[in-house]
Design a protein around this motif. Sequence first.
Motif, mmCIF file in Angstrom:
data_model
loop_
_atom_site.group_PDB
_atom_site.id
_atom_site.type_symbol
_atom_site.label_atom_id
_atom_site.label_comp_id
_atom_site.label_asym_id
_atom_site.label_seq_id
_atom_site.Cartn_x
_atom_site.Cartn_y
_atom_site.Cartn_z
ATOM 1 N N ALA A 260 0.911 -1.154 -0.079
ATOM 2 C CA ALA A 260 0.100 -0.020 -0.103
ATOM 3 C C ALA A 260 0.956 1.149 -0.189
ATOM 4 O O ALA A 260 0.506 2.338 -0.569
ATOM 5 C CB ALA A 260 -1.194 -0.037 1.168
ATOM 6 N N HIS A 261 2.032 1.282 0.762
ATOM 7 C CA HIS A 261 2.838 2.503 0.865
ATOM 8 C C HIS A 261 4.218 2.034 0.066
ATOM 9 O O HIS A 261 5.310 2.672 0.642
ATOM 10 C CB HIS A 261 3.025 2.650 2.187
ATOM 11 C CG HIS A 261 2.001 2.962 2.869
ATOM 12 N ND1 HIS A 261 1.151 2.267 3.395
ATOM 13 C CD2 HIS A 261 1.353 4.141 3.196
ATOM 14 C CE1 HIS A 261 0.028 2.424 4.391
ATOM 15 N NE2 HIS A 261 -0.045 3.833 4.148
ATOM 16 N N GLU A 262 4.104 1.599 -0.998
ATOM 17 C CA GLU A 262 5.352 1.404 -1.830
ATOM 18 C C GLU A 262 6.149 2.408 -2.264
ATOM 19 O O GLU A 262 7.371 2.553 -2.034
ATOM 20 C CB GLU A 262 5.116 0.507 -3.134
ATOM 21 C CG GLU A 262 6.306 -0.045 -3.927
ATOM 22 C CD GLU A 262 5.912 -0.835 -5.053
ATOM 23 O OE1 GLU A 262 6.666 -1.319 -5.777
ATOM 24 O OE2 GLU A 262 4.853 -0.956 -5.359
ATOM 25 N N GLU B 206 -8.244 3.077 2.173
ATOM 26 C CA GLU B 206 -7.125 2.442 1.798
ATOM 27 C C GLU B 206 -7.262 2.104 0.347
ATOM 28 O O GLU B 206 -6.086 1.973 -0.314
ATOM 29 C CB GLU B 206 -6.815 1.004 2.452
ATOM 30 C CG GLU B 206 -6.487 1.020 4.074
ATOM 31 C CD GLU B 206 -6.384 -0.110 4.803
ATOM 32 O OE1 GLU B 206 -6.041 -0.251 5.640
ATOM 33 O OE2 GLU B 206 -7.203 -1.369 4.051
ATOM 34 N N LEU B 207 -8.330 1.941 -0.374
ATOM 35 C CA LEU B 207 -8.592 1.621 -1.744
ATOM 36 C C LEU B 207 -9.355 2.660 -2.229
ATOM 37 O O LEU B 207 -10.693 2.953 -1.830
ATOM 38 C CB LEU B 207 -9.210 0.263 -1.978
ATOM 39 C CG LEU B 207 -9.233 0.042 -3.320
ATOM 40 C CD1 LEU B 207 -7.915 -0.596 -3.854
ATOM 41 C CD2 LEU B 207 -10.006 -1.639 -3.297
ATOM 42 N N MET B 208 -8.865 3.529 -3.368
ATOM 43 C CA MET B 208 -9.709 4.512 -4.008
ATOM 44 C C MET B 208 -10.565 3.866 -5.142
ATOM 45 O O MET B 208 -10.126 3.642 -6.193
ATOM 46 C CB MET B 208 -9.076 5.511 -4.459
ATOM 47 C CG MET B 208 -8.257 6.379 -3.356
ATOM 48 S SD MET B 208 -9.287 7.089 -2.062
ATOM 49 C CE MET B 208 -8.132 7.440 -0.851
ATOM 50 N N ALA B 209 -11.928 3.272 -4.663
ATOM 51 C CA ALA B 209 -12.779 2.728 -5.526
ATOM 52 C C ALA B 209 -14.281 2.588 -4.944
ATOM 53 O O ALA B 209 -14.341 3.080 -3.691
ATOM 54 C CB ALA B 209 -12.305 1.197 -5.721
ATOM 55 N N SER B 210 -15.056 2.002 -5.795
ATOM 56 C CA SER B 210 -16.400 1.990 -5.474
ATOM 57 C C SER B 210 -17.070 0.840 -5.841
ATOM 58 O O SER B 210 -16.690 0.132 -6.922
ATOM 59 C CB SER B 210 -17.202 3.264 -5.890
ATOM 60 O OG SER B 210 -17.460 3.177 -7.330
#
Length: 849
Positions: A658-660, A788-792
Amino acid sequence: MSRFFKGSDSESDSSSSDSEVNVPRPGASTARPVAYAFSDDEDEPKRIVRSAKDKRFDELREIIKKMGNHKKIKDMASVLTDFEELGKAYDKSKKVIEKENQIPRFFLRCLVELEDFVSECWEDREGRKQMSKNNAKGLTTLRQKLKKYNRDFESDIATYRENPDEGEEEEAVDSEEEKSEEEAREDFTKMKAAKEESRPSKKVTYDDDDDDDDDIDWEMSSDSSSSESDGGEGPGTTVYTAAMFLKKQPGEEKKEKKEKKEKRVKKKREEDEGGEWEEVTKGAPMIKEAPKMFAKDTEVNHEAVIKKLNEIISARGKKGTDRNEQIALLKELQSISNANNLGPAISMKIMFHIISAIYDYNPNIATCMRSEMWEKCLAGVSELLDMVEANPDINIGENILEESENVTTPPYRVRGCVLTIVERMDEEFTKMLQACDAHSTEYVDRLKDEKEVCVILDRLQTYLVPRGTTEEICRVYLRRIEHMYYKFDPEAYDNPKLENKSFKDMEEMCKFIYAKDLTDRLRTRSMLCQIYHQALHDRWYQARDLMLMSHLQDTIQHSDVPTQILYNRTMVQLGLCAFRKGNIRDAHNALVDIQSGGRAKELLAQGLLLQRQHERTPEQEKIEKRRLLPYHMHINLELLECVYLVSAMLIEVPYMAAHEMDARRRMISKNFHHVMRMSERQALTGPPESMREHVVAASKAMKTGNWKECKNYIINEKMNAKVWELFYKSETVQEMVTSKIQEESLRTYLFTYSSVYDSLSLETLAEMFEIDQGVVHSIISKMIINEELMASLDEPTHTVVMHRTEPTRLQSLALQLSEKVSSLVDNNERIMELKQGNLFFQKSGGNLF
């Protein structure tokens, strides 16, 4: 004797005389007499021709002698060097030994003695601890090398051990003969010198007119001439007989030599055995009678017994007191008092002293008592409890003074404390387990005594609860708890709702201590034991709530060291319980403090680690060894490390994905990162072998979202045998680990590849990771809620639509570059200000005008 030699003697004597004047003969040669030339030749060292055998054997003997000196002072490093030299010297002597067809007895004796010496030093554990580093290393190396070297001489050493004296007597006799011959030569030389000195002075005068040799006047005393010719027996004389010059028969010479040998061997044996044998008279051997306790006509009453008891006790602790004899005398005194019906109180008083004498038998508090003494101690404590239970009317207490004791008539009052004696017995039991080898049958045999120890504690509790003080009851309760808390009960695990006796007893005792204890120590220890016991049986919520409510983590650093060790053990057990229950983050948080420093073994008191910065003093080492727990209470360290690393993997790998591109990301687990970094440094990576390598390989597979490969690395036959089968009902734990790997692999996959996809089907994800579609939906929903995830989620189509708000890899790198350039510009401006000197004016609040 030749006149020439006598002339030389007389000349030397006359030259030293003041009264005589030597007149040289005309035409006589001034050259030095030949006699002096001979004497000079005798002064030069004689060359001795020695055989190769003697040279080589003398070299071996010299090294063996040197080794013996080093063995006396226990200089193991030098003994190792001598042993290596001996091996080299023996290799040089091989040709000589092959000709002899026999290995020298002295060489075999050296190997046997060295082997015995090394084994004796190795068995002496206390001695080994006190050795310097160099000597300890030398002993270890010598033991290994000697074991390997002696394999070539196994049969010869075995033969030598069967009959070590064979051949040695002959060697001793030969060496004695050599010595005696040398001594005889020395005596002969001394006698000759004394003879020459004892001769009277011989005066030689030369007349001017006479040139003949006949004019030499030899003044010889009649005594000396007669002594030389007759061979008198005076001092400094030697008798020469005709028999000395006759050739002996070959049989006679051997016979004489044999007789001499037999005499010497017999003499040597007598010296070794301390003189001649004594004759033993017929009949049974005389048995020395033990000193009688009382005189024949003495009346055995309370006063006489107490007087004798005080007399025996007064010798306690004094130098030269035989402790065995003291125990025997006290037991005899008790039997006499019982035989004379002096009452139970005096018998109980003597019993207290018998147990104290057994405890005093071993003066060193750091070491444990011998097994026979331990058995006597157990029997003595059981007998004392029998007396106490049979006579409840006797008042026993350590606060009773000796003057106020009453052992003659009821009500009886006896000074003593049963609780203290039982506590000391419990401590001795722990010390005995610490001293035993954990993998030996002796440890198992000693551990069987725990049942009897627990029975004694139960009996003591039954006795103290109605009549003891609250402090004494708390102490005995804690002793019982400490024998219960680490024991696993499968019935309580399988049926948590049913009331279990061990849980019920522990809860009652702990509640009593919480309410009545006035010292924090007993309350803290009992609370930690209860948490440990709850966690061991997977009662996670009860154990966690009790730990959080106690606030022990805030005050534990002020406790004593054994309590801190118990706290560490409790936290570890709490972490393992959380892992079994699937609470991975809680498990990681509980274990991180123990595992992060790499000193889990020491923190859990399961062994000592080498300290790099400074060495422990012998006293510190003794103290720390006394704190170590018996082996049956240990927690498997490999299991602990595996649980910690797997928990760290399940948390850290999704976080890293997630924070690569985040330059400021923090490390959750330093230990896990260190293990990963070490594996990346390796040039060649083979198939995993150790537990750590399996976890590293699984982490690399999880990074790519390959959950099956990850699962195969974590759960396989090798890992099952090492780790997972150590859990009770290991199948449940393995299923939990598999499901967690699937979930975290899905999260990692979404973090890694979210920028690549526009939308993802929930059904496809469920098939890919073999999870139920509902579980996939819940995982993605949590990720969206936590941002954490930009989605829907598109419910009608069951898809995840990506918003593409996360920067791409190129954009992330550009952002990092801009941040670094801006920080560089700021630093540059600061340096310029320092150079121009504007910093002073800014700090002083403006310019000077």
